[in-house]
Design a protein around this motif. Structure first.
Motif, PDB file in Angstrom:
ATOM      1  N   ALA A  26       0.833  -1.206   0.000  1.00 37.37           N
ATOM      2  CA  ALA A  26       0.000   0.000   0.000  1.00 37.37           C
ATOM      3  C   ALA A  26       0.867   1.255   0.000  1.00 37.37           C
ATOM      4  O   ALA A  26       0.620   2.205  -0.749  1.00 37.37           O
ATOM      5  N   VAL A  27       1.908   1.256   0.835  1.00 38.68           N
ATOM      6  CA  VAL A  27       2.787   2.428   0.911  1.00 38.68           C
ATOM      7  C   VAL A  27       3.600   2.571  -0.378  1.00 38.68           C
ATOM      8  O   VAL A  27       3.797   3.680  -0.895  1.00 38.68           O
ATOM      9  N   ARG A  30       1.424   4.102  -2.957  1.00 38.25           N
ATOM     10  CA  ARG A  30       1.262   5.531  -2.687  1.00 38.25           C
ATOM     11  C   ARG A  30       2.486   6.326  -3.172  1.00 38.25           C
ATOM     12  O   ARG A  30       2.353   7.356  -3.812  1.00 38.25           O
ATOM     13  N   THR A  33       2.646   6.451  -7.013  1.00 35.37           N
ATOM     14  CA  THR A  33       1.658   7.411  -7.524  1.00 35.37           C
ATOM     15  C   THR A  33       2.176   8.827  -7.347  1.00 35.37           C
ATOM     16  O   THR A  33       2.059   9.675  -8.231  1.00 35.37           O
ATOM     17  N   SER A  34       2.765   9.079  -6.182  1.00 36.29           N
ATOM     18  CA  SER A  34       3.314  10.386  -5.879  1.00 36.29           C
ATOM     19  C   SER A  34       4.393  10.769  -6.901  1.00 36.29           C
ATOM     20  O   SER A  34       4.430  11.899  -7.381  1.00 36.29           O
ATOM     21  N   ARG A  37       2.771  11.630 -10.152  1.00 37.57           N
ATOM     22  CA  ARG A  37       2.017  12.880 -10.158  1.00 37.57           C
ATOM     23  C   ARG A  37       2.915  14.103 -10.271  1.00 37.57           C
ATOM     24  O   ARG A  37       2.444  15.202 -10.573  1.00 37.57           O
ATOM     25  N   VAL A  38       4.203  13.927  -9.944  1.00 39.35           N
ATOM     26  CA  VAL A  38       5.127  15.061 -10.035  1.00 39.35           C
ATOM     27  C   VAL A  38       6.243  14.703 -11.010  1.00 39.35           C
ATOM     28  O   VAL A  38       7.397  14.552 -10.628  1.00 39.35           O
ATOM     29  N   SER A 101       5.378  16.796   7.196  1.00 42.14           N
ATOM     30  CA  SER A 101       3.968  17.075   6.917  1.00 42.14           C
ATOM     31  C   SER A 101       3.038  16.465   7.961  1.00 42.14           C
ATOM     32  O   SER A 101       1.911  16.894   8.114  1.00 42.14           O
ATOM     33  N   GLY A 102       3.523  15.464   8.682  1.00 41.10           N
ATOM     34  CA  GLY A 102       2.655  14.815   9.658  1.00 41.10           C
ATOM     35  C   GLY A 102       2.074  13.511   9.152  1.00 41.10           C
ATOM     36  O   GLY A 102       1.349  12.823   9.862  1.00 41.10           O
ATOM     37  N   LEU A 103       2.399  13.158   7.905  1.00 41.75           N
ATOM     38  CA  LEU A 103       1.879  11.905   7.367  1.00 41.75           C
ATOM     39  C   LEU A 103       2.399  10.711   8.177  1.00 41.75           C
ATOM     40  O   LEU A 103       1.681   9.757   8.441  1.00 41.75           O
TER      41      LEU A 103
END
Lengths: 273, 505
Positions: A26-27, A30, A33-34, A37-38, A101-103
Motif C-alpha cells: 500500500a505504501v 502511494r 503514484t506520488s 504525479r510530479v 507534513s505529519g503523514l
C-alpha cells in the motif's frame, strides 16, 4: 477502580492486525503514484546525470586518461553509480517531507506494520531507479558507449547498480528521518555524497589520485561498486582486479550496509516522531 | 459505573529538559465529546500524540477502552482515528486515493475499501473533488478530507487535534456539524482547540490545559459560569483623553480600568448597567468614545482568571516555533460618531393614554400581545421567566403608541432605547448577536433632542431589531426561528416608532 480498569472494556474488541506485506504494498503504491504525479521532479533528477555525461564525455573526457583507452566506455558505468547515488537524495527528501507534513504521525497511529513505511519508500524508489538506470543506459549508448562483455554480464551490471541504489535508499531514508526537513536533507546530503562520488573510480582511475587518497578511493563502497559495474560492462581493465573480485566486494558492501542500515532506519523511524 | 472510553491519569511527558505535560488527569465517557482547551504549547497536542500511540509517555498512564497506550499500542491503534495538525494526507494523491490508502493501512477488508471511500467522500461533500490531487483542494476541503481519513477505519474513538484552526467560519461550522454527527452515531471524540467558542459549541466537558497542567475540568456550562467578566473596551480620541477617562471611570467598577495608549478597558459582571453609566459619565464630562467593544470572556480571559497570566505569555516561552496568535472571544464592535448635542438627562413624566391608535399599532399589539394565557411576552416556553429587561422593553413598547404625538415621546423613546440595549446585552451573553444594535443605541443616544431626523430613526430601528433578536433569544427561541421572529417583531416595532416620530414633528 484500577483493578477494574486493568481489563479491557470489552464492548470494543480490536480487529486482527494486518500483514506487513499488504501494508508495504500500500505504501509502495502511494509513493509510486506520488512520483508519477510530479513528473517534473523525475525529469530534473535525470537532467543532472545527462549533464555529467556531456561534461565528462565531451568537455573533460579528452584530458582524462584511463586504463583500457576508451573513456566513454570507462565513464558510463561510473555515471550509473553517480546517478543512483545522487538520486538517493530523493529518498531522504521524500522521507523528511512525510515526517514534516505529519503523514508519518498518521501512519504511526494506524494499526499497520512498523517497517512498512520504510519498506514501501525504498521499494518505490527501487522501481524509480530501475526506470532511471534504463534511461541513463540509453543516453550512454547514444554518446558512444558500447558493452564489451556479454548481454548477461551487462544485465548483471545493471542489476548491481539497482541493488546499490536500493542499499543507498535505506541509508538516505535514515538521513531523511534524522534531518526531518526536506530542505535540510538536500543541504545535508550533498557534502556527504560528494567525497564518495568524486573520490572514487566513477570518473577517473584511482591510480591518478595522490597516494594518501588512493586507499580511501579504492575501497570505499561507491568506488568498489562502480568498478564492479564497469568490469561487468567492459571486462577486466589492465592493472585492475578481476571482475569476480570486484563483484564479490561490491555485494559484500551492499550486504554489510543493509545489515547495518535497515535496523538503524527502523529504530530511527520508531523514535523519530 | 460505565467505564470511560479514554482514561488518563498522572500523564507526564518531557522532551529533554522541557516538561510538556506535568501530570494530567481526565476521563472521557463513551459517546461524548471532550474538549482539551488551551493555547499553543499548553500540551494539548502532546496529550493527543500519546493517546494516539505516536509518542510514549514519560510517566503516568493513558488507556483507550482499557488498553494501555504504551504496552498495548497495537490494540489501541485498532480503536482510534486521528486528524488535525498532527496528522496529514499526501498532497499528490487524490482524495479517494488517500482514503483508500488509509483504508488499507487501517486493515479494512479489501472489498470494503472502495465503498467506504465513496461513503466518506459523499458525507464530506467531496465527491466531485474526490479524483483531484489534494494539493488542488482549498483549506476547508483539505481539512474535511483529513477528518474523513481519520474515520476510514470506523474507529470508536476519534482524536481531532485542532481540526478547525485556520479555517474560515463557514468551513468551521461545516466541520462542527460533522463532529456532532459522529457523536450522535456513538463515537467518542477528544477534541483539542484554542477556541473557547469551539469547545463551548461542541464539547460536553472541557479540560483547560495550560503549561502542561489541567487548570480546570468541568462541564462547559459551569466552566463558563466561572469565567471572568465582560470586558468593555473604549477607544478615546487620544492618550490624554484616555487617561482622563480611566480616572473618571474608575469609580464605576471595582477593578481599576486598564489603559493601553488611547484604549481603556473595564471589566464588569454588570455590563448593561456599567456601559450605560460609562457613556453618560463620558458625555457629562464632554468626552466621547471613538470606538467601543463589548467582549465576552475570551480564552485569554479564561487563562487570566484560572492561572493569573495571559495565555500569550506562554507562547513567548513555549518555543513552539509558531507565530504567536491572539485568539479573542466573540467581538461586538460598534463605531461611535462624535457626540452631538447635549443629552437631556431628565426623563419626562409618563402620561396616561391618549388614544388615536393607528391601525399598524393595533395589528402589532394583536400579534405580539395576545391577551390570553400563553402571552409571549410574559412566559418563557422553557418554564423559566423572561428576563426583566425583556419585560420592561415590552411594557415600554406597549405604552409607545399612547406617547406618539405628545411632548414626552422623546423621553419615552430614550427609555425604550435603554431597555432595548439592556435586553440586547442580556441576550448576547447567551449567544453571539449582531453588533448593529449597539451602534444603533449610540446613534440614538447622540440624537436625543432631535429625534425626528432620519439618522435617529435608523438608529432606533437598528436598535429595535437587535432588541427583537434579543427578545426572541430571551424567550427561548433558537437557531433559524430567532431571526424570523425578530424580524417580524422589529418590523412592527419600527412602524410604531416611525409613527411616533412622525406625529411628534
Amino acid at each position: 477502580m484500577s483493578a477494574v480498569r486493568a481489563e479491557p472494556v470489552g464492548i470494543v474488541r480490536p480487529k486482527k492486525s494486518g500483514s506487513a506485506l499488504r501494508d508495504m504494498l500500500a505504501v509502495t503504491g502511494r509513493n509510486l503514484t506520488s512520483i508519477r504525479r510530479v513528473p517534473q521532479l523525475l525529469v530534473f533528477t535525470l537532467i543532472q546525470p545527462v549533464i555529467f555525461v556531456v561534461l565528462f564525455r565531451y568537455v573533460m573526457g579528452g584530458a582524462i586518461e584511463v586504463p583500457g583507452g576508451s573513456y566513454v566506455n570507462y565513464l558510463i558505468p561510473g555515471i550509473f553509480i553517480q546517478t543512483v547515488t545522487f538520486g538517493a537524495l530523493q529518498t531522504a527528501i521524500g522521507m523528511a517531507a512525510d515526517l514534516k507534513s505529519g503523514l508519518l504521525e498518521r501512519f504511526r497511529s494506524l494499526p499497520m506494520s512498523r517497517s512498512a513505511v520504510l519498506a514501501g519508500r525504498t521499494t518505490a524508489d527501487l522501481f524509480r531507479n530501475i526506470f532511471v538506470v534504463m534511461l541513463i543506459a540509453g543516453v550512454g549508448f547514444l554518446v558512444g558507449f558500447r558493452v564489451q562483455t556479454s548481454a548477461i554480464e551487462f544485465a548483471a551490471a545493471l542489476a548491481l547498480t539497482v541493488l546499490f541504489s536500493y542499499v543507498l535508499s535505506w541509508v538516505f531514508a535514515t538521513v531523511g528521518l534524522l534531518v526531518g526537513d526536506p530542505e535540510s536533507a538536500q543541504a545535508a546530503a550533498f557534502p556527504v555524497m560528494a567525497p564518495f562520488v568524486f573520490a572514487s573510480s566513477a570518473f577517473v582511475a584511482v591510480e591518478s589520485m595522490p597516494d594518501w587518497l588512493q586507499g580511501f578511493a579504492r575501497h570505499q563502497p561507491v568506488s568498489v561498486v562502480a568498478s564492479a559495474v564497469r568490469a561487468l560492462s567492459i571486462g577486466q581493465l589492465p592493472g585492475a582486479e578481476s571482475t569476480s573480485v570486484y563483484v564479490i566486494r561490491a555485494l559484500a558492501w551492499c550486504a554489510g550496509i543493509l545489515l547495518v542500515m535497515i535496523p538503524l532506519a527502523v529504530s530511527r523511524y520508531r523514535r523519530s516522531i | 459505573m460505565t467505564k470511560p472510553a479514554i482514561f488518563v491519569e498522572g500523564l507526564k511527558k518531557s522532551f529533554g529538559d522541557v516538561e510538556a505535560l506535568k501530570g494530567i488527569d481526565f476521563e472521557v465517557p463513551v459517546g461524548s465529546i471532550f474538549g482539551l482547551l488551551g493555547p499553543n504549547g499548553a500540551g494539548k497536542t502532546t496529550a493527543v500524540r500519546i493517546l494516539a500511540t505516536i509518542i510514549k509517555p514519560s510517566g503516568g498512564r493513558a488507556e483507550v477502552f482499557g488498553y494501555d497506550v504504551d504496552r498495548r499500542a497495537s490494540d489501541v491503534r485498532m480503536l482510534i482515528g486521528l486528524a488535525g495538525q498532527s496528522a496529514a494526507v499526501d498532497p499528490n494523491l487524490t482524495g479517494r486515493e488517500n482514503l483508500k490508502l488509509i483504508g488499507n493501512l487501517a486493515q479494512l477488508p479489501r472489498n470494503a475499501i472502495d465503498a467506504r471511500a465513496d461513503e466518506l467522500l459523499e458525507r464530506f461533500q467531496l465527491v466531485e473533488a474526490g479524483d483531484r490531487p489534494i494539493r488542488t483542494y482549498s483549506g476547508g476541503m483539505r481539512r474535511r478530507l483529513d477528518v474523513a481519513a481519520a474515520l476510514v477505519g470506523k474507529p470508536p474513538v476519534i482524536f481531532l487535534d485542532e481540526p478547525t484552526t485556520g479555517l474560515d467560519i463557514q468551513s468551521r461550522t461545516e466541520l462542527w456539524v460533522v463532529i456532532e454527527e459522529l457523536v450522535a452515531e456513538g463515537s467518542t471524540v477528544l477534541l483539542t482547540t484554542q477556541y473557547l467558542e469551539e469547545a463551548d459549541q461542541l464539547a460536553d466537558r472541557i479540560a483547560v490545559v495550560n503549561d502542561g497542567v489541567v487548570v480546570a475540568n468541568d462541564t462547559t456550562a459551569s466552566l463558563k459560569a466561572r469565567l471572568g467578566n465582560t470586558v468593555i473596551e473604549l477607544t478615546l480620541a487620544d492618550d490624554v483623553r484616555a487617561k482622563h477617562a480611566q480616572n473618571l471611570l474608575a469609580r464605576l467598577v471595582t477593578d481599576r480600568p486598564e489603559r493601553e495608549g488611547d484604549k481603556v478597558r473595564l471589566s464588569t459582571a454588570q455590563a448593561p448597567q456599567v456601559l450605560t453609566q460609562v457613556l453618560r459619565s463620558l458625555d457629562a464630562n464632554g468626552m466621547a468614545a471613538v470606538g467601543i467593544t463589548v467582549r465576552d470572556p475570551s480564552l485569554d480571559d479564561v487563562f487570566l482568571s484560572l492561572t493569573g497570566k495571559h495565555a500569550d505569555a506562554k507562547e513567548a516561552s513555549g518555543g513552539a516555533g509558531r507565530p504567536a496568535k491572539r485568539h479573542r472571544g466573540r467581538m461586538r464592535t460598534a463605531p461611535v460618531e462624535e457626540a452631538g448635542g447635549k443629552v437631556d438627562e431628565g426623563i419626562g413624566d409618563i402620561e396616561q393614554g391618549r388614544d388615536p391608535r393607528i391601525p399598524e399599532v393595533a395589528a402589532f399589539d394583536e400579534r405580539w400581545h395576545p391577551h390570553d394565557e400563553d402571552d409571549k411576552w410574559g412566559a418563557e416556553p422553557g418554564g423559566g421567566h423572561a428576563p426583566d429587561a425583556a419585560a420592561r422593553l415590552e411594557s415600554l413598547l406597549t405604552q409607545l403608541p399612547y406617547r406618539a404625538g405628545t411632548g414626552s415621546v422623546e423621553a419615552h423613546l430614550r427609555e425604550v432605547a435603554e431597555a432595548a440595549l439592556n435586553c440586547y446585552l442580556d441576550a448576547s451573553s447567551k449567544q453571539p448577536l449582531d453588533a448593529r444594535p449597539v451602534a444603533g443605541y449610540f446613534t440614538l443616544e447622540q440624537r436625543f433632542g432631535r429625534i425626528s431626523d432620519q439618522a435617529s430613526a435608523e438608529g432606533a430601528a437598528s436598535l429595535l431589531m437587535g432588541a427583537a433578536v434579543a427578545r426572541a433569544v430571551a424567550l427561548g427561541s433558537s437557531g433559524g426561528s430567532v431571526n424570523g421572529e425578530a424580524e417580524e417583531f422589529a418590523e412592527g416595532a419600527v412602524k410604531i416608532l416611525l409613527e411616533g416620530i412622525g406625529n411628534s414633528s
